[in-house]
Each structure stands twice: as C-alpha cells, then as structure tokens.
Design an enzyme around this catalytic site. Structure first.
Site, PDB file in Angstrom:
ATOM      1  N   GLU A 150     -65.303 101.849  36.784  1.00 34.37           N
ATOM      2  CA  GLU A 150     -65.574 100.815  35.743  1.00 34.37           C
ATOM      3  C   GLU A 150     -66.701 101.496  34.871  1.00 34.37           C
ATOM      4  O   GLU A 150     -67.789 101.853  35.814  1.00 34.37           O
ATOM      5  CB  GLU A 150     -65.565  99.551  36.300  1.00 34.37           C
ATOM      6  CG  GLU A 150     -66.102  98.477  35.331  1.00 34.37           C
ATOM      7  CD  GLU A 150     -66.906  97.463  35.743  1.00 34.37           C
ATOM      8  OE1 GLU A 150     -66.802  96.850  36.667  1.00 34.37           O
ATOM      9  OE2 GLU A 150     -67.727  97.110  34.718  1.00 34.37           O
ATOM     10  N   CYS A 180     -72.424  94.546  32.892  1.00 32.48           N
ATOM     11  CA  CYS A 180     -71.249  95.484  32.410  1.00 32.48           C
ATOM     12  C   CYS A 180     -70.433  94.466  31.352  1.00 32.48           C
ATOM     13  O   CYS A 180     -69.982  94.983  30.312  1.00 32.48           O
ATOM     14  CB  CYS A 180     -70.090  95.926  33.394  1.00 32.48           C
ATOM     15  SG  CYS A 180     -70.213  94.791  34.760  1.00 32.48           S
TER      16      CYS A 180
HETATM   17  P1  NAP Z   1     -74.383 106.556  37.549  1.00 33.27           P
HETATM   18  O1  NAP Z   1     -75.253 107.722  37.020  1.00 33.27           O
HETATM   19  O2  NAP Z   1     -72.873 106.943  37.271  1.00 33.27           O
HETATM   20  O3  NAP Z   1     -74.438 106.728  39.076  1.00 33.27           O
HETATM   21  C1  NAP Z   1     -73.344 106.172  40.093  1.00 33.27           C
HETATM   22  C2  NAP Z   1     -72.996 106.651  41.310  1.00 33.27           C
HETATM   23  O4  NAP Z   1     -72.446 107.778  41.023  1.00 33.27           O
HETATM   24  C3  NAP Z   1     -74.575 107.139  42.012  1.00 33.27           C
HETATM   25  O5  NAP Z   1     -74.295 107.083  43.435  1.00 33.27           O
HETATM   26  C4  NAP Z   1     -74.369 108.526  41.573  1.00 33.27           C
HETATM   27  O6  NAP Z   1     -74.769 109.479  42.649  1.00 33.27           O
HETATM   28  C5  NAP Z   1     -72.919 109.043  41.478  1.00 33.27           C
HETATM   29  N1  NAP Z   1     -72.549 110.110  40.581  1.00 33.27           N
HETATM   30  C6  NAP Z   1     -72.826 110.186  39.246  1.00 33.27           C
HETATM   31  N2  NAP Z   1     -72.367 111.221  38.656  1.00 33.27           N
HETATM   32  C7  NAP Z   1     -71.777 111.789  39.606  1.00 33.27           C
HETATM   33  C8  NAP Z   1     -70.895 112.892  39.580  1.00 33.27           C
HETATM   34  N3  NAP Z   1     -70.684 113.688  38.526  1.00 33.27           N
HETATM   35  N4  NAP Z   1     -70.158 113.234  40.666  1.00 33.27           N
HETATM   36  C9  NAP Z   1     -70.352 112.455  41.751  1.00 33.27           C
HETATM   37  N5  NAP Z   1     -71.060 111.261  41.805  1.00 33.27           N
HETATM   38  C10 NAP Z   1     -71.750 111.054  40.891  1.00 33.27           C
HETATM   39  O7  NAP Z   1     -74.922 105.322  37.239  1.00 33.27           O
HETATM   40  P2  NAP Z   1     -76.137 104.632  37.261  1.00 33.27           P
HETATM   41  O8  NAP Z   1     -77.125 105.447  38.156  1.00 33.27           O
HETATM   42  O9  NAP Z   1     -75.759 103.244  37.964  1.00 33.27           O
HETATM   43  O10 NAP Z   1     -76.631 104.312  36.000  1.00 33.27           O
HETATM   44  C11 NAP Z   1     -76.683 105.333  34.905  1.00 33.27           C
HETATM   45  C12 NAP Z   1     -76.111 104.569  33.742  1.00 33.27           C
HETATM   46  O11 NAP Z   1     -74.823 104.367  33.999  1.00 33.27           O
HETATM   47  C13 NAP Z   1     -76.831 103.524  32.868  1.00 33.27           C
HETATM   48  O12 NAP Z   1     -77.791 103.845  32.316  1.00 33.27           O
HETATM   49  C14 NAP Z   1     -75.483 102.869  32.295  1.00 33.27           C
HETATM   50  O13 NAP Z   1     -75.376 103.655  31.248  1.00 33.27           O
HETATM   51  C15 NAP Z   1     -74.479 103.229  32.965  1.00 33.27           C
HETATM   52  N6  NAP Z   1     -73.984 101.991  34.032  1.00 33.27           N
HETATM   53  C16 NAP Z   1     -72.878 100.907  33.384  1.00 33.27           C
HETATM   54  C17 NAP Z   1     -72.252 100.216  34.118  1.00 33.27           C
HETATM   55  C18 NAP Z   1     -71.462  99.220  33.707  1.00 33.27           C
HETATM   56  O14 NAP Z   1     -71.066  98.459  34.157  1.00 33.27           O
HETATM   57  N7  NAP Z   1     -70.695  99.482  32.722  1.00 33.27           N
HETATM   58  C19 NAP Z   1     -73.073  99.748  35.399  1.00 33.27           C
HETATM   59  C20 NAP Z   1     -74.054 100.682  35.901  1.00 33.27           C
HETATM   60  C21 NAP Z   1     -74.652 101.840  35.114  1.00 33.27           C
HETATM   61  P3  NAP Z   1     -76.431 110.102  42.519  1.00 33.27           P
HETATM   62  O15 NAP Z   1     -77.196 108.981  42.212  1.00 33.27           O
HETATM   63  O16 NAP Z   1     -76.468 110.503  43.778  1.00 33.27           O
HETATM   64  O17 NAP Z   1     -76.209 111.092  41.424  1.00 33.27           O
END
Ligand code: NAP
Length: 522
Positions: free
Chosen positions: A266, A303
């Site tokens: 998601e 979200c």
């Molecule tokens: P994220 O950067 O996507 O990280 C979420 C999880 O996935 C973390 O455990 C991260 O691990 C892992 N991850 C990220 N990229 C990866 C990859 N390429 N390969 C393997 N694992 C990976 O999300 P976030 O830290 O929660 O937030 C960053 C941004 O995500 C926010 O600013 C927002 O834009 C978006 N977000 C959207 C929603 C929604 O509901 N739409 C919810 C939350 C966040 P690591 O931290 O160890 O890298």
C-alpha cells in the site's frame, strides 16, 4: 515492565545483530532514544525464514479453536502491556496519547475479529461438488475445494501506524489468521514499540505451545536485509505499507525471483473529494471544519488523508474556501513521525509552492519536526495538465481544485491515478451529476464514500482499504478488514480423494462445521 534489549526476536530467541545499532529519534525533540537496535545480517535473517518454514506444517493445520484462541491471546497480551506500548510509541512517533490509545484498541480489536473469522471458517472457501455417477453422457467425479495458506509471509511495518499497521497490525493478523507464519521487518522509526509488541506475540506463541518460528521480528536495513527477506525462497507473500519507491522496489524484487510471489504494497493516494454544488447549501463552516480536521489530524500522515478537493467556482465555493483558509491560518503544526518524513513533507510542499498558489499556511509547531499545515489552490485546467499536482505530499498539505461545472468532473477524475478512497460531498439535488461521476471513480478507488471524510477506516467485514496502483500494487486486495485474509490463501481442488485423506473442512461429516457451498448451494 519490558526491558528493551535492542535485538531481534527470532523464533522466540533474542538475537544480537552483527551490524552497528541504530537508534530511534524522538521527533518531538530530536533526542536519540536508547537502546540502539542491532541490525541483523542476511545469515541471521535465514534463521528466521527457516524457522518460519519449519513452523508452517503444524501452524497451517491447527484446529480452528486453538488457532482462534491464539489470536485472542495475542490481543490479550498486547492489552496487558498497553501503557508501556503507549509510553514508548509516544516518544518514538510523536503521536498523541489519545491517538495511540485508539490504535492499541484497533490492533487488539482486529486480532479478535480475525479470531472470529477463524472460528466461523468462511475463509476456508469450502466447496463440494458431489459425484454424479449416473450423469450422461459422462459421470461427474467428486470434486472438493478449499483454500490453503500460502506459506511464510514477510511483513514490513508502516511508520504512520506504529501499532495497527505494524508488528501485530492488519498484515500480521491476517497472515496469522490464514495460517501463515510471519517474519516481521520492524520499521526503524519505532523499534522499541515493535519490540514490546513482538514480545506480546511471542508470549502467546509460547502459551499455545506453537512452533516458535510462527513469529519473528527482525531489525535490519531495508535495502539489504529487507530485500533478502523478500527474495528468500521460504517467503511466499509480502505485506507492506510505505513509500511508493519502497513498494515498487519490493514488487520488482519479488517478480525477479526464480519463483515470483505476490507483494501487497500500500503506497500512495491523494483521496480525492468531490464537493458538489448542493453540498454548499448547508453549513459551510462545518463542512470546512470536517475537511481541515481530516486533512491535518495526525499531522496529515494518514493514507486516506484528503489531498485533493474539487470545489465549485462561484460565491458559495468562495465562501467555503474562505472558511478553510481561516481555519488553516489559525492552525499549528503537530510533530511529524520522523525527521526524514518531516523533511520529505517540506520538500513536497516547496515543490507545490512552485506549481500552485498558496491559499493558507498554519504556524510551525513546537520542536524541529512540526511544519505548519498548508493548502494550495489551482484551476481545474492547471491541475489536469500538471502531473506534479497529482503527487501525494505525505502530511498536512492539501490542494483545492476549482471547477466551473459538474460536467467537467468525470473527465478530470479519469485523469487521476488509482486511489484508496473517493469522497462525494453532495445533496439530493446532485444525484444526477454524481451518477455521471460514479462509474469513473469506481474504476479509480477502493472505497467510495458520501458526506463524510475519508480518514478513519472502519475495521470490518465489508471494508476495502485498497485500490488501483499506486494506491496498492495489487488492485484485487484490501489490507484492512476480514477480506485481507484472502491475500494469503490459494484454492486447492481435491478430485476423487478417499474420505480418509480429505482435509477436515471437506470431509462428509464436516467436523469443523465450516460453511460450505455444496453443489452450488450454501
Ligand atoms: P519507506 O521508506 O517506504 O519504508 C518502509 C519500510 O520499507 C521500512 O522498513 C524500510 O526499511 C523498508 N524499505 C524501504 N525501501 C526499501 C527497499 N527499496 N527495499 C527494501 N525495503 C525497503 O516508508 P516510510 O519510512 O514509512 O516513509 C517514507 C515515505 O513513505 C513517507 O514520507 C510517505 O511519503 C510514504 N508513506 C506513505 C504511507 C501511506 O499510507 N500511503 C504510509 C507511510 C509512509 P528501512 O527503513 O530500513 O530502509
């Protein structure tokens, strides 16, 4: 009181990672929180996935009552440490106590809902087509079908729901309810909260004397350990909530495996709201207040936050916008989940400043990570022609798009990306215009709602929290509600098997009493 170890919990054992520890940062103050969390390496990850694979045979064949009672017990164990969870999660996420209190209740509530799902057994999808030996020209064979769990599931915790979409959240609860062991990759922004909840799950696993590999919680970098988790041969499906780039990267990794697997990611949604003229005949201050509350609550880090709102041009529309402007200008920023999420919000808002007009901006809140909410506006024409304006800004930012006539809405909606929700603010006088828009938004969104605001997702049997890309990576699924269990199941048909070999739900006597479709009839 749980003493935090700063280590992974692999199949019931505390495992110190070989990598340097990382610390959570309290977003309200910038303070580094103890303990540091040691990062495991890929070999240590294999201990968790191998244990999950080993646990699968016994866990996937548990009798319904033990299985359901285990899920209830996870809920009980979480509630028993509610205060500790809230205390740590408040510091790690900056979310207010009231919000986290509600989230604990939602988390235990959804575990209990899945316990009910296991008890009623509808998810087993039992179907029996009895043999028809006399059928001509050819006899029909006895064919029976049920759904089986896929195998071990990898779950990535979300930053914005440290409980309900994290360690024991909807992905974990639905996978465990399906009969799939879970390897959980904790989010680095709330590791302590994850450890407390992981301890609660582990106690329930032990209490029911289940194989300890039913659940592991690991700490490690996404780009190495997270990727290795998704490509591990034992893992059969992935649940993820987070960034669009992270979700896409996991989908690509899963598709690139020798044996590809489904990823339920998601990711991104702007949750369009269509305000029809009839809705502006009512109380405009109340309408504006509903919008502002939904757009700025939890710092907008939901979200289903309403990120794009279509408002009619003209006097009434102007009055609505003026009421919104007044409330946003008086608003104060709340602490965001982490310095990096606050940073990403500031960047997104700055980009929007260049592409649309600022209508209103609240004041910065206390601490380093509490930017003031912002509302921009653009004409429909400008919105339709500028892809940058279609991007989600995760946090308290929203775009008002002014349209001249309701007849413009279907074409504008057709240009939107896939969404978790689409909202209709309308009166009876708008029914005909809404009828024109409805088929367009049915193709865009997982949930359509009237005269409400999209935040606040009910956990129930009829809920859909999903939608076309980029809302999710798999349009056929929901990550909230009891239907979420379907993501981790697949159907198997049994043709002509002797009664003694048939699984319980398909035996003639139906010993588990599961609902069955027999010869096409319930
Ligand atoms: P994220 O950067 O996507 O990280 C979420 C999880 O996935 C973390 O455990 C991260 O691990 C892992 N991850 C990220 N990229 C990866 C990859 N390429 N390969 C393997 N694992 C990976 O999300 P976030 O830290 O929660 O937030 C960053 C941004 O995500 C926010 O600013 C927002 O834009 C978006 N977000 C959207 C929603 C929604 O509901 N739409 C919810 C939350 C966040 P690591 O931290 O160890 O890298």
């Amino acid at each position: 009181m749980t003493e935090l170890t700063g280590h992974s919990l692999i199949a019931g054992r505390t495992v110190a990672g070989t990598g340097a520890p990382i610390h959570a940062i309290a977003p309200a103050t910038g303070e580094q929180l103890e303990p540091g969390y040691s990062q495991i390496d890929v070999d240590q990850l294999r201990e968790a996935t191998a244990a999950a694979e080993e646990a699968f045979a016994s866990f996937s064949t548990l009798d319904p009552e033990t299985h359901a009672s285990f899920l209830d017990s996870v809920a009980d164990e979480i509630e028993a440490v509610r205060d500790e969870i809230i205390d740590r999660a408040t510091r790690e996420t900056g979310l207010p106590v009231a919000r986290l209190t509600g989230e604990v209740a939602r988390t235990s509530g959804q575990l209990r809902m899945f316990a009910g799902v296991v008890r009623t057994g509808l998810f087993r999808g039992a179907r029996v087509d009895p043999a028809q030996p006399e059928r001509t020209p050819l006899p029909r064979l006895d064919i029976r079908q049920r759904k089986v769990p896929l195998g071990p599931v990898a779950v990535f915790g979300a930053s914005n729901f440290p409980l309900a979409f994290s360690t024991a959240g909807g992905d974990t609860a639905s996978a465990l309810a399906a009969g799939c062991p879970v390897v959980f990759k904790a989010h680095s922004s709330h590791p302590g909260t994850s450890e407390i909840v992981a301890g609660a799950i582990t106690r329930a696993v032990a209490k029911y004397e289940l194989h300890p590999g039913v659940f592991s919680a690991i700490y490690g970098p996404g780009r190495t350990v997270g990727q290795a988790l998704v490509t591990d041969p034992a893992i059969q499906a992935v649940g993820f909530t987070g960034s669009r780039s992270g979700g896409i990267s996991l989908v690509q990794a899963a598709q690139g495996r020798p044996v590809p697997i489904p990823v339920y990611a998601e990711m991104s949604s702007v949750n369009p709201v269509f305000i029809f003229p009839g809705a502006l005949e009512g109380d405009l201050a109340a309408l504006a207040s509903g919008y502002v509350t939904s757009a700025t609550g939890s710092s907008g880090q939901l979200c289903t936050q309403p990120g794009t709102v279509f408002v009619p041009a003209g006097e009434k529309g102007d009055a609505f916008v003026a009421a919104v402007v007044e409330q946003i200008n008086a608003s104060i920023g709340q602490t965001m989940l982490s310095p990096s999420i606050a940073g990403a919000w500031r960047e997104g808002a700055a980009t929007r400043d260049e592409n649309a007009d600022v209508l209103a901006r609240g004041s910065e809140g206390e601490g380093p990570n509490a930017p003031g909410p912002v509302i921009h506006d653009a004409s429909l024409e400008r919105f339709v022609s500028n892809a940058v304006l279609h991007e989600e800004i995760f946090g308290a930012a929203s775009l008002i798009v002014r349209y001249d006539d309701v007849s413009e809405l279907p074409a504008a909606a057709a240009r939107l990306e896939g969404q978790l929700t689409a909202t209709l603010q309308m009166a009876d006088s708008d029914i005909d215009a809404v009828r024109e828009l409805l088929p367009v938004i049915e193709r865009k969104a997982g949930r359509i709602l009237a005269n409400g605001w999209p935040t606040g997702v009910e956990v129930g049997h009829a809920m859909v929290h999903g939608g076309p890309f980029p809302a999710t990576s798999d349009v056929r699924s929901t990550s909230v509600g009891s239907l979420a269990i379907e993501r981790f199941l697949r159907p198997v048909a049994y043709q002509n098997l002797p009664e003694a070999l048939l699984p319980e739900p398909l035996k003639d006597a139906n010993p588990w009493g599961v609902p069955r479709l027999v010869d096409g009839q319930f």
